[in-house]
Design a protein around this motif. Structure first.
Motif, PDB file in Angstrom:
ATOM      1  N   PRO A   5       0.829  -1.207   0.000  1.00 21.11           N
ATOM      2  CA  PRO A   5       0.000   0.000   0.000  1.00 21.11           C
ATOM      3  C   PRO A   5       0.863   1.256   0.000  1.00 21.11           C
ATOM      4  CG  PRO A   5       0.047  -1.015   2.178  1.00 21.11           C
ATOM      5  CD  PRO A   5       0.714  -1.982   1.253  1.00 21.11           C
ATOM      6  N   ALA A   6       0.344   2.312  -0.607  1.00 19.97           N
ATOM      7  CA  ALA A   6       1.060   3.589  -0.597  1.00 19.97           C
ATOM      8  C   ALA A   6       1.103   4.131   0.826  1.00 19.97           C
ATOM      9  CB  ALA A   6       0.353   4.583  -1.518  1.00 19.97           C
ATOM     10  N   PRO A   7       2.219   4.778   1.221  1.00 17.82           N
ATOM     11  CA  PRO A   7       2.303   5.322   2.577  1.00 17.82           C
ATOM     12  C   PRO A   7       1.278   6.419   2.798  1.00 17.82           C
ATOM     13  CG  PRO A   7       4.121   6.104   1.211  1.00 17.82           C
ATOM     14  CD  PRO A   7       3.417   5.047   0.431  1.00 17.82           C
ATOM     15  N   GLY A   8       0.828   6.547   4.033  1.00 25.74           N
ATOM     16  CA  GLY A   8      -0.138   7.579   4.363  1.00 25.74           C
ATOM     17  C   GLY A   8       0.541   8.907   4.602  1.00 25.74           C
ATOM     18  N   ARG A   9      -0.244   9.866   5.107  1.00 26.92           N
ATOM     19  CA  ARG A   9       0.281  11.207   5.361  1.00 26.92           C
ATOM     20  C   ARG A   9       1.128  11.248   6.610  1.00 26.92           C
ATOM     21  NH1 ARG A   9       0.444  13.725   1.010  1.00 26.92           N
ATOM     22  NH2 ARG A   9      -0.265  15.794   1.629  1.00 26.92           N
ATOM     23  N   CYS A  10       1.098  10.178   7.366  1.00 27.06           N
ATOM     24  CA  CYS A  10       1.960  10.023   8.534  1.00 27.06           C
ATOM     25  C   CYS A  10       2.253   8.535   8.652  1.00 27.06           C
ATOM     26  CB  CYS A  10       1.268  10.566   9.786  1.00 27.06           C
ATOM     27  SG  CYS A  10       2.214  10.400  11.319  1.00 27.06           S
ATOM     28  N   PHE A  11       3.509   8.139   8.519  1.00 31.83           N
ATOM     29  CA  PHE A  11       3.842   6.716   8.570  1.00 31.83           C
ATOM     30  C   PHE A  11       5.200   6.542   9.243  1.00 31.83           C
ATOM     31  CE2 PHE A  11       5.576   8.286   4.592  1.00 31.83           C
ATOM     32  CZ  PHE A  11       6.839   7.698   4.519  1.00 31.83           C
ATOM     33  N   THR A  12       5.436   5.343   9.770  1.00 33.14           N
ATOM     34  CA  THR A  12       6.645   5.060  10.538  1.00 33.14           C
ATOM     35  C   THR A  12       7.414   3.916   9.908  1.00 33.14           C
ATOM     36  OG1 THR A  12       5.633   5.824  12.603  1.00 33.14           O
ATOM     37  CG2 THR A  12       7.544   4.374  12.796  1.00 33.14           C
ATOM     38  N   LEU A  20      11.389   5.867  12.709  1.00 27.52           N
ATOM     39  CA  LEU A  20      11.386   7.127  11.973  1.00 27.52           C
ATOM     40  C   LEU A  20       9.972   7.396  11.480  1.00 27.52           C
ATOM     41  CD1 LEU A  20      14.576   6.532   9.765  1.00 27.52           C
ATOM     42  CD2 LEU A  20      14.450   7.488  12.076  1.00 27.52           C
ATOM     43  N   THR A  21       9.323   8.398  12.051  1.00 26.31           N
ATOM     44  CA  THR A  21       7.962   8.748  11.671  1.00 26.31           C
ATOM     45  C   THR A  21       7.997   9.939  10.726  1.00 26.31           C
ATOM     46  OG1 THR A  21       7.020   7.926  13.747  1.00 26.31           O
ATOM     47  CG2 THR A  21       5.708   9.511  12.494  1.00 26.31           C
ATOM     48  N   PHE A  22       7.513   9.722   9.502  1.00 24.81           N
ATOM     49  CA  PHE A  22       7.535  10.749   8.465  1.00 24.81           C
ATOM     50  C   PHE A  22       6.196  11.467   8.393  1.00 24.81           C
ATOM     51  CE2 PHE A  22      11.147   8.277   7.251  1.00 24.81           C
ATOM     52  CZ  PHE A  22      11.973   9.134   6.537  1.00 24.81           C
ATOM     53  N   LEU A  23       6.270  12.790   8.292  1.00 25.16           N
ATOM     54  CA  LEU A  23       5.098  13.621   8.054  1.00 25.16           C
ATOM     55  C   LEU A  23       5.144  14.099   6.603  1.00 25.16           C
ATOM     56  CD1 LEU A  23       5.289  15.872  11.261  1.00 25.16           C
ATOM     57  CD2 LEU A  23       4.030  13.726  10.979  1.00 25.16           C
ATOM     58  N   THR A  24       4.084  13.834   5.846  1.00 29.66           N
ATOM     59  CA  THR A  24       4.055  14.279   4.459  1.00 29.66           C
ATOM     60  C   THR A  24       2.928  15.264   4.180  1.00 29.66           C
ATOM     61  OG1 THR A  24       2.638  12.461   3.709  1.00 29.66           O
ATOM     62  CG2 THR A  24       5.000  12.046   3.749  1.00 29.66           C
ATOM     63  N   ALA A  25       2.058  15.503   5.133  1.00 31.99           N
ATOM     64  CA  ALA A  25       0.951  16.442   4.940  1.00 31.99           C
ATOM     65  C   ALA A  25       1.406  17.852   5.331  1.00 31.99           C
ATOM     66  CB  ALA A  25      -0.244  16.034   5.795  1.00 31.99           C
ATOM     67  N   PRO A  26       1.308  18.830   4.427  1.00 37.95           N
ATOM     68  CA  PRO A  26       1.777  20.191   4.737  1.00 37.95           C
ATOM     69  C   PRO A  26       1.151  20.795   5.987  1.00 37.95           C
ATOM     70  CG  PRO A  26       1.399  19.968   2.374  1.00 37.95           C
ATOM     71  CD  PRO A  26       0.878  18.702   3.015  1.00 37.95           C
ATOM     72  N   PHE A 300      -0.814  14.230  15.734  1.00 40.97           N
ATOM     73  CA  PHE A 300      -0.903  14.847  14.415  1.00 40.97           C
ATOM     74  C   PHE A 300      -2.214  14.376  13.801  1.00 40.97           C
ATOM     75  CE2 PHE A 300       3.605  14.735  15.283  1.00 40.97           C
ATOM     76  CZ  PHE A 300       4.011  16.004  14.904  1.00 40.97           C
ATOM     77  N   GLY A 301      -3.244  15.209  13.880  1.00 39.73           N
ATOM     78  CA  GLY A 301      -4.553  14.788  13.413  1.00 39.73           C
ATOM     79  C   GLY A 301      -4.975  13.516  14.137  1.00 39.73           C
ATOM     80  N   PRO A 302      -5.301  12.445  13.404  1.00 43.34           N
ATOM     81  CA  PRO A 302      -5.733  11.201  14.046  1.00 43.34           C
ATOM     82  C   PRO A 302      -4.576  10.337  14.538  1.00 43.34           C
ATOM     83  CG  PRO A 302      -5.818  10.957  11.672  1.00 43.34           C
ATOM     84  CD  PRO A 302      -5.426  12.388  11.936  1.00 43.34           C
ATOM     85  N   TYR A 303      -3.334  10.777  14.314  1.00 43.61           N
ATOM     86  CA  TYR A 303      -2.168   9.958  14.642  1.00 43.61           C
ATOM     87  C   TYR A 303      -1.549  10.399  15.958  1.00 43.61           C
ATOM     88  CZ  TYR A 303      -2.583   9.433   9.567  1.00 43.61           C
ATOM     89  OH  TYR A 303      -3.052   9.232   8.296  1.00 43.61           O
TER      90      TYR A 303
END
Length: 341
Positions: A5-12, A20-26, A300-303
């Motif tokens: 699956p494609a990574p979400g807007r917040c993924f680890t 490493l938790t990445f944030l991709t949502a501006p 971060f939002g729902p995360y």
């Protein structure tokens, strides 16, 4: 059996024992860059200290430069403040820009081949290393200037060395680090740093581990500028229409067609298109990842990102993701940085 699956807007990602938790949502980016104002900890008492720059960078500075953990946390904030003040735009204009342009011109004249082929990255490494250290370190820097190849070896292995890989498996990095520290110790013993930025650094961090701090300062002064210069030139060569436009701009500003280098900083600063081309190359070839440490569970939002994770952004990814920050994001389009756009 299908594609992942494609990574979400917040993924680890779990990599080499680190989360490493990445944030991709501006909309999450303000929490990363200004956590004191925007971060929301699960326990609201920790809103102002749940995301921290120091916690993320200390392991890397200790591993790569040898700055002791205790010294890092004691001096890092004061050191950053001193360096940022010394290298403010006003101070750069008044104290460093002219001498840096002059030294770059001099080094280019003596070290860049007049004909034949050259490896662009290696050539820029040599020229920028020599010109930068002479300005930042001043008198007595000759002992450091002889170690350009050692610095290149150190920089080449830096990312591997900053990970949890035993340095005994990285002999080139270990040798180059030892050589650079020995040269910095000789410089420190011989030079009077009371009037330059090295003096400000010494006054801030003291003599203990000073040369380890100096090594970090040297790396920070060189690493990004060399890569930025490489891509700025490579992108112009790859887009001849912009190279022609830059040449016309130079001609309009009175730069001789056979000039090898811009020797006047104010003249360089007035070249709108050239500056836009440099900015566009920096945008397209930004760092792959930047880090913060998570000191308390944060939302971060729902995360919820748990304490102990590294919080990550990927400027390289975000700058090229269509619609995240830029339109036509994957294309080389310097005009996005001109005042008319």
């Amino acid at each position: 059996g299908g594609a992942p699956p494609a990574p979400g807007r917040c993924f680890t990602l779990h990599v080499a024992g680190r989360y490493l938790t990445f944030l991709t949502a501006p909309e999450y980016f303000p929490c990363f860059f200004n956590p004191h104002k925007h971060a929301r900890a699960v326990d609201e008492a920790h809103n102002e200290d749940c995301i921290d720059f120091q916690d993320a960078t200390q392991p890397f500075l200790t591993r790569c430069f040898g700055v002791p953990k205790s010294a890092y946390f004691e001096h890092h904030h004061a050191m950053l403040a001193a360096v940022r003040t010394a290298l403010s735009p006003k101070n750069i204009d008044e104290h460093y820009a002219h001498s840096l342009c002059s030294k770059f011109s001099e080094t280019l004249d003596t070290r860049w081949p007049k004909d034949g082929e050259i490896l662009l990255l290696e050539g820029l490494h040599e020229v920028l290393f020599q010109s930068t250290i002479s300005v930042l370190f001043g008198d007595g820097c000759e002992v450091i200037s002889r170690l350009a190849s050692e610095f290149m070896a150190f920089d080449k292995s830096f990312e591997m060395a900053s990970a949890d890989i035993p340095h005994v498996l990285l002999p080139s990095f270990t040798r180059s680090k030892a050589s650079l520290l020995a040269a910095l110790q000789s410089f420190h013993a011989a030079a009077d740093p009371s009037t330059d930025i090295v003096g400000k650094l010494l006054a801030t961090v003291g003599t203990e581990s000073f040369c380890n701090w100096l090594l970090g300062f040297l790396w920070a002064a060189e690493a990004n500028s060399i890569i930025a210069a490489f891509w700025a030139i490579a992108d112009l060569i790859s887009h001849p229409e912009y190279l022609d436009m830059v040449r016309r701009e130079l001609k309009e500003h009175g730069v001789a067609e056979d000039a090898e280098v811009l020797r006047d900083y104010k003249q360089t600063n007035s070249l709108v298109l050239l500056r836009a081309c440099i900015s566009e190359s920096i945008r397209l070839h930004a760092p792959v990842v930047i880090l913060r440490g998570v000191k308390a569970d944060v939302r971060f939002g729902p995360y919820v990102v748990p304490k102990g994770n590294f919080l990550c952004l990927s400027p390289f990814w975000t700058h090229r993701e269509e619609g995240a920050l830029f339109e036509n994001a994957a294309s080389y389009y310097p005009q996005r940085f001109t005042s008319a756009e």
